[in-house]
Design a protein around this motif. Sequence first.
Motif: not given
Length: 229
Positions: A121-128
Amino acid sequence: MRATRLIASFATLALGAAAANAGGYTPPVVDTGVVAPITEVAPVGNWQGGYAGLTLGYAFGGDDDVGVSGVTPDSLEMSGANGGVRLGYRWQKDRWVFGPELGYEGGNIKDSFSTDGYDAESKVKNVLALRMKTGYEVAPNTLVYGIAGVARGKIDYSVTGNGADINDTYTKTGYIVGLGAERMINDKWSVTGEYEYANFGKEKLSDGTNTTNATPKFHNIKLGVNFKF
C-alpha cells in the motif's frame, strides 16, 4: 471725363468677377492624405497583487512498480480526491503575468494490492509545494499559464509478506509541472482549471533484511477559486 472712364472700368471689372462666380463660391481642394483607420486596443486585465484560493482535484495515473529484494509482484497505481489551499503574489508587465505560489494539499491519493503472498500500500498524505506560474492574457480577463515548482510530499508506504515487513512514513522532495487557465469573474474573484504532474523520485526503504524502492508519482486535475487582495 477721366472720372467717368474710371467708374466705367471698375464697373466692367465688377461685372466680370460676378460672371465668373455666377455658380457660387468654390473653395480650394486641400489634399489631406490617407487617413489611417482607428484600431481599438483590447483592455488588459489587472492581475497584479496578492491572492488566496482553494482547490479541489482528482489524481490519477500513478505508477509505482513494487520490487522486494529483486521480486516484482505488482504495481501501485495511485489515484484519489484531494483538496488544498494556496497563497500567492503576481506581477504584471503588459499581458505577461508571473509570480510565486505556496500551496498545501491533502487527500486520499493511494493504492494497494494483495498478490503472490505480498500486501502493498502507498498513500500520499499531503504535499507542500512552492510553484512558479508564468502566464499570458490571451483574451480580456482570461489568463493561460505554465507551472513549475518543487514539492515536499509525506508518504505512507508498506510492503509485507514472504518474510518482508516494510512499513514506513517518509518525506520526499520532488517536482511539479503543469498548465493552467484562469478567468476573472469580477475585480476580486476568479476561477481556475489546472493539470499537474507530480514526481517524488525514488526512496529506498528496508526492514533490515528486505528492501524496496518507493517511486510515487501521479497526474492531477484541479479546479479552484481565487480571491484577489
